[in-house]
Motif scaffolding. Structure first.
Motif, PDB file in Angstrom:
ATOM      1  N   LYS A 163     -21.918 -16.762  10.217  1.00  0.00           N
ATOM      2  CA  LYS A 163     -22.414 -17.880  10.596  1.00  0.00           C
ATOM      3  C   LYS A 163     -20.599 -18.760  10.889  1.00  0.00           C
ATOM      4  O   LYS A 163     -19.802 -18.791  10.899  1.00  0.00           O
ATOM      5  CB  LYS A 163     -22.758 -18.879   8.937  1.00  0.00           C
ATOM      6  CG  LYS A 163     -22.736 -20.270   9.282  1.00  0.00           C
ATOM      7  CD  LYS A 163     -23.271 -20.811   7.914  1.00  0.00           C
ATOM      8  CE  LYS A 163     -24.048 -22.698   8.759  1.00  0.00           C
ATOM      9  NZ  LYS A 163     -24.590 -23.301   7.474  1.00  0.00           N
ATOM     10  N   ALA A 164     -20.822 -19.343  12.061  1.00  0.00           N
ATOM     11  CA  ALA A 164     -20.412 -20.137  12.665  1.00  0.00           C
ATOM     12  C   ALA A 164     -20.431 -22.053  13.170  1.00  0.00           C
ATOM     13  O   ALA A 164     -22.112 -21.425  13.398  1.00  0.00           O
ATOM     14  CB  ALA A 164     -19.819 -19.768  13.790  1.00  0.00           C
ATOM     15  N   PRO A 165     -20.228 -22.237  13.722  1.00  0.00           N
ATOM     16  CA  PRO A 165     -20.765 -23.671  14.411  1.00  0.00           C
ATOM     17  C   PRO A 165     -21.061 -23.590  15.777  1.00  0.00           C
ATOM     18  O   PRO A 165     -21.304 -22.308  16.416  1.00  0.00           O
ATOM     19  CB  PRO A 165     -18.944 -24.616  14.479  1.00  0.00           C
ATOM     20  CG  PRO A 165     -17.877 -23.832  13.410  1.00  0.00           C
ATOM     21  CD  PRO A 165     -18.495 -22.411  13.725  1.00  0.00           C
ATOM     22  N   LEU A 168     -25.400 -21.650  19.708  1.00  0.00           N
ATOM     23  CA  LEU A 168     -25.532 -20.007  20.151  1.00  0.00           C
ATOM     24  C   LEU A 168     -25.919 -19.195  18.890  1.00  0.00           C
ATOM     25  O   LEU A 168     -26.649 -18.214  18.769  1.00  0.00           O
ATOM     26  CB  LEU A 168     -24.680 -20.059  21.035  1.00  0.00           C
ATOM     27  CG  LEU A 168     -24.555 -18.185  21.322  1.00  0.00           C
ATOM     28  CD1 LEU A 168     -25.484 -17.548  21.862  1.00  0.00           C
ATOM     29  CD2 LEU A 168     -23.730 -17.849  21.949  1.00  0.00           C
ATOM     30  N   ASN A 169     -24.888 -19.725  17.771  1.00  0.00           N
ATOM     31  CA  ASN A 169     -24.255 -18.943  15.838  1.00  0.00           C
ATOM     32  C   ASN A 169     -25.857 -19.189  15.903  1.00  0.00           C
ATOM     33  O   ASN A 169     -26.372 -18.412  14.544  1.00  0.00           O
ATOM     34  CB  ASN A 169     -23.861 -20.004  15.359  1.00  0.00           C
ATOM     35  CG  ASN A 169     -23.521 -18.958  13.826  1.00  0.00           C
ATOM     36  OD1 ASN A 169     -23.447 -19.111  12.945  1.00  0.00           O
ATOM     37  ND2 ASN A 169     -22.542 -17.715  14.198  1.00  0.00           N
ATOM     38  N   VAL A 170     -26.674 -20.256  15.236  1.00  0.00           N
ATOM     39  CA  VAL A 170     -27.666 -20.413  14.819  1.00  0.00           C
ATOM     40  C   VAL A 170     -28.986 -19.794  15.338  1.00  0.00           C
ATOM     41  O   VAL A 170     -29.454 -19.290  14.654  1.00  0.00           O
ATOM     42  CB  VAL A 170     -28.389 -22.089  14.771  1.00  0.00           C
ATOM     43  CG1 VAL A 170     -29.389 -22.076  14.571  1.00  0.00           C
ATOM     44  CG2 VAL A 170     -27.125 -22.706  13.863  1.00  0.00           C
ATOM     45  N   PHE A 171     -28.923 -19.648  16.862  1.00  0.00           N
ATOM     46  CA  PHE A 171     -29.972 -18.792  17.443  1.00  0.00           C
ATOM     47  C   PHE A 171     -29.948 -17.888  17.084  1.00  0.00           C
ATOM     48  O   PHE A 171     -30.750 -16.381  16.796  1.00  0.00           O
ATOM     49  CB  PHE A 171     -29.800 -19.200  18.585  1.00  0.00           C
ATOM     50  CG  PHE A 171     -31.398 -18.693  19.400  1.00  0.00           C
ATOM     51  CD1 PHE A 171     -32.718 -18.964  18.943  1.00  0.00           C
ATOM     52  CD2 PHE A 171     -31.316 -17.202  19.850  1.00  0.00           C
ATOM     53  CE1 PHE A 171     -33.734 -18.207  19.487  1.00  0.00           C
ATOM     54  CE2 PHE A 171     -32.905 -16.820  20.869  1.00  0.00           C
ATOM     55  CZ  PHE A 171     -33.991 -17.091  20.750  1.00  0.00           C
ATOM     56  N   VAL A 172     -28.495 -16.639  17.032  1.00  0.00           N
ATOM     57  CA  VAL A 172     -28.357 -15.351  16.712  1.00  0.00           C
ATOM     58  C   VAL A 172     -28.534 -15.133  16.170  1.00  0.00           C
ATOM     59  O   VAL A 172     -29.635 -14.049  15.598  1.00  0.00           O
ATOM     60  CB  VAL A 172     -26.728 -15.133  16.946  1.00  0.00           C
ATOM     61  CG1 VAL A 172     -26.453 -14.088  17.013  1.00  0.00           C
ATOM     62  CG2 VAL A 172     -26.559 -15.215  18.349  1.00  0.00           C
ATOM     63  N   SER A 249     -21.301  -8.969  10.592  1.00  0.00           N
ATOM     64  CA  SER A 249     -20.492  -8.397  12.116  1.00  0.00           C
ATOM     65  C   SER A 249     -20.932  -9.966  12.378  1.00  0.00           C
ATOM     66  O   SER A 249     -20.970 -11.197  12.121  1.00  0.00           O
ATOM     67  CB  SER A 249     -22.213  -7.988  12.316  1.00  0.00           C
ATOM     68  OG  SER A 249     -21.088  -7.712  14.069  1.00  0.00           O
ATOM     69  N   LEU A 250     -19.376 -10.077  13.394  1.00  0.00           N
ATOM     70  CA  LEU A 250     -19.072 -10.543  14.279  1.00  0.00           C
ATOM     71  C   LEU A 250     -19.947 -10.706  15.059  1.00  0.00           C
ATOM     72  O   LEU A 250     -20.271 -10.111  16.767  1.00  0.00           O
ATOM     73  CB  LEU A 250     -17.686 -10.135  14.614  1.00  0.00           C
ATOM     74  CG  LEU A 250     -16.233 -10.244  14.226  1.00  0.00           C
ATOM     75  CD1 LEU A 250     -14.843  -9.739  14.390  1.00  0.00           C
ATOM     76  CD2 LEU A 250     -16.747 -11.200  12.455  1.00  0.00           C
ATOM     77  N   PRO A 251     -20.841 -12.495  15.271  1.00  0.00           N
ATOM     78  CA  PRO A 251     -21.207 -12.832  17.020  1.00  0.00           C
ATOM     79  C   PRO A 251     -21.045 -12.736  17.726  1.00  0.00           C
ATOM     80  O   PRO A 251     -19.995 -12.875  18.265  1.00  0.00           O
ATOM     81  CB  PRO A 251     -21.582 -13.955  16.216  1.00  0.00           C
ATOM     82  CG  PRO A 251     -20.918 -15.160  15.115  1.00  0.00           C
ATOM     83  CD  PRO A 251     -20.298 -13.321  14.589  1.00  0.00           C
ATOM     84  N   LYS A 252     -21.671 -12.175  18.671  1.00  0.00           N
ATOM     85  CA  LYS A 252     -21.052 -13.089  20.193  1.00  0.00           C
ATOM     86  C   LYS A 252     -20.953 -14.567  20.073  1.00  0.00           C
ATOM     87  O   LYS A 252     -21.529 -15.434  19.937  1.00  0.00           O
ATOM     88  CB  LYS A 252     -22.753 -13.473  21.600  1.00  0.00           C
ATOM     89  CG  LYS A 252     -22.540 -11.054  21.212  1.00  0.00           C
ATOM     90  CD  LYS A 252     -21.721 -10.607  21.052  1.00  0.00           C
ATOM     91  CE  LYS A 252     -22.081  -8.975  21.726  1.00  0.00           C
ATOM     92  NZ  LYS A 252     -21.362  -8.122  21.874  1.00  0.00           N
TER      93      LYS A 252
END
Length: 366
Positions: A163-165, A168-172, A249-252
């Motif tokens: 999770k990140a701000p 894009l992160n929410v959608f990923v 995993s680390l998100p795009k």
């Protein structure tokens, strides 16, 4: 107009049926099939991943498990991966390295590296992940091991993104969760069609017997889902679900990199078995039509409340399913955002789906 209304009703009905199937699948009682802790070979294929490996390898070696090895395939790295791994292998006998200088013509680099790693593995059970992944804790191997039954050839796990701000992160995370809901549900109901190479196990003997990735060596991707699609069945496949089984995993971090990744994944879907292409296609197609037919119909005065009610019912039901399945998998997701994500998913899939359909060449890494 009456025909359009009937079509819209059928589309909503199909969507609700799919969601009910997902609910039923995740509601099934599951039990571990194995009490003996069988030896496991963890295999990671890495290209220019020195920094990620420095974080990942300690997590892997810290697993609370009696007998395992970690094999890192250094796939033609240009950074200091080789030298770092060479030093680390001297510190712990459980850590091994396979170095790849070049790949044969017309053979995908990652598949070639994984194949070499599997051939070098000492143990029957192979557990795959990626360099940018992190097990949730030190019980990962134990949770996977509990499903390594005598009749089992595949164990499928989940790999959500950190999770990140940001949108894009929410959608990923939403898209990844939705994918997991689908492939877990199909597998739980005896019809597995894919797995995630970031968290998946299978037998070395089965891989060699089936000639590994031989049928799609020149395809970018497919080392996880195509291999499962070809050889997994309801009888030889188990799923591992729960907090301690997760591999994050680390998100795009950019939309372009995310789209490129998904186009690569979706392009492989064209090679699935027909029944899987049909079932998955029907789900996505009716999802798209829900909005493309529903929104215009909502502007017809005599249908406004009925259509909006149907759309609201389906979206709320979807949010509940997402919340329920996420908890089952040990994840947390902002279910209150689902109505918004539900809508923008339509445009995302149109772009990536159509692009993947016509794409002829995609790649993993240079």
């Amino acid at each position: 107009m009456q025909i359009i209304v009937i079509i819209f009703s059928a589309i909503i009905g199909i969507q609700v049926i799919y969601l009910l199937v997902f609910l039923i699948a995740f509601s099934k009682k599951r039990s571990a099939t194995q009490t003996q802790q069988l030896p496991i070979s963890i295999i990671i294929c890495a290209h220019d991943e020195e920094q990620n490996l420095k974080e990942l390898v300690p997590h892997l070696l810290a697993q609370d498990y009696p007998d395992f090895e970690v094999i890192i395939i250094d796939d033609r790295s240009n950074d200091n991966t080789f030298d770092w791994l060479l030093d680390e292998t001297k510190k712990d006998h459980r850590l091994r390295m396979v170095h790849v200088n070049r790949t044969p013509p017309h053979v995908n680099g990652k598949k070639y590296g994984i194949t070499l790693g599997i051939k070098a593995a000492k143990y029957e059970w192979i557990l795959l992940s990626d360099a940018d992944c992190r097990p949730k804790g030190n019980q990962w191997l134990n949770t996977v091991s509990a499903h390594l039954g005598e009749s089992t050839s595949f164990v499928l796990g989940a790999s959500p993104y950190e999770k990140a701000p940001g949108l894009l992160n929410v959608f990923v995370r939403f898209e990844t969760l939705l994918t997991a809901i689908q492939y877990f549900s199909f597998a739980l109901l005896g019809n597995p069609y894919m797995g995630i190479g970031r968290n998946m196990a299978y037998r070395k003997s089965m891989f060699l017997e089936k000639k590994g990735f031989n049928n799609f060596l020149n395809v970018t991707g497919g080392d996880d889902d195509l291999f499962v699609n070809q050889h997994a069945t309801g009888k030889n496949t188990q799923v591992v679900i729960g907090l301690e089984s997760l591999v994050y995993s680390l998100p795009k971090t950019t939309w372009s990199s995310f789209f490129n990744q998904k186009i690569r994944h979706l392009s492989v879907g064209k090679l699935y078995k027909f029944q899987h292409r049909f079932l998955l296609g029907l789900f996505v197609f009716t999802w798209l039509l829900t909005w493309f037919i529903g929104i215009p119909l909502a502007f017809v005065p005599e249908l406004t409340y009925i259509v909006l009610g149907a759309l609201a019912f389906r979206t709320i039901f979807l949010a509940l399913i997402v919340n329920f399945t996420a908890k089952k998998m040990g994840q947390r997701f902002e279910a209150w955002l689902v109505p918004f994500l539900d809508f923008i998913y339509v445009f995302y899939y149109l772009v990536t789906g159509l692009t993947a359909l016509v794409s002829k060449k995609v790649r993993w890494k240079n």
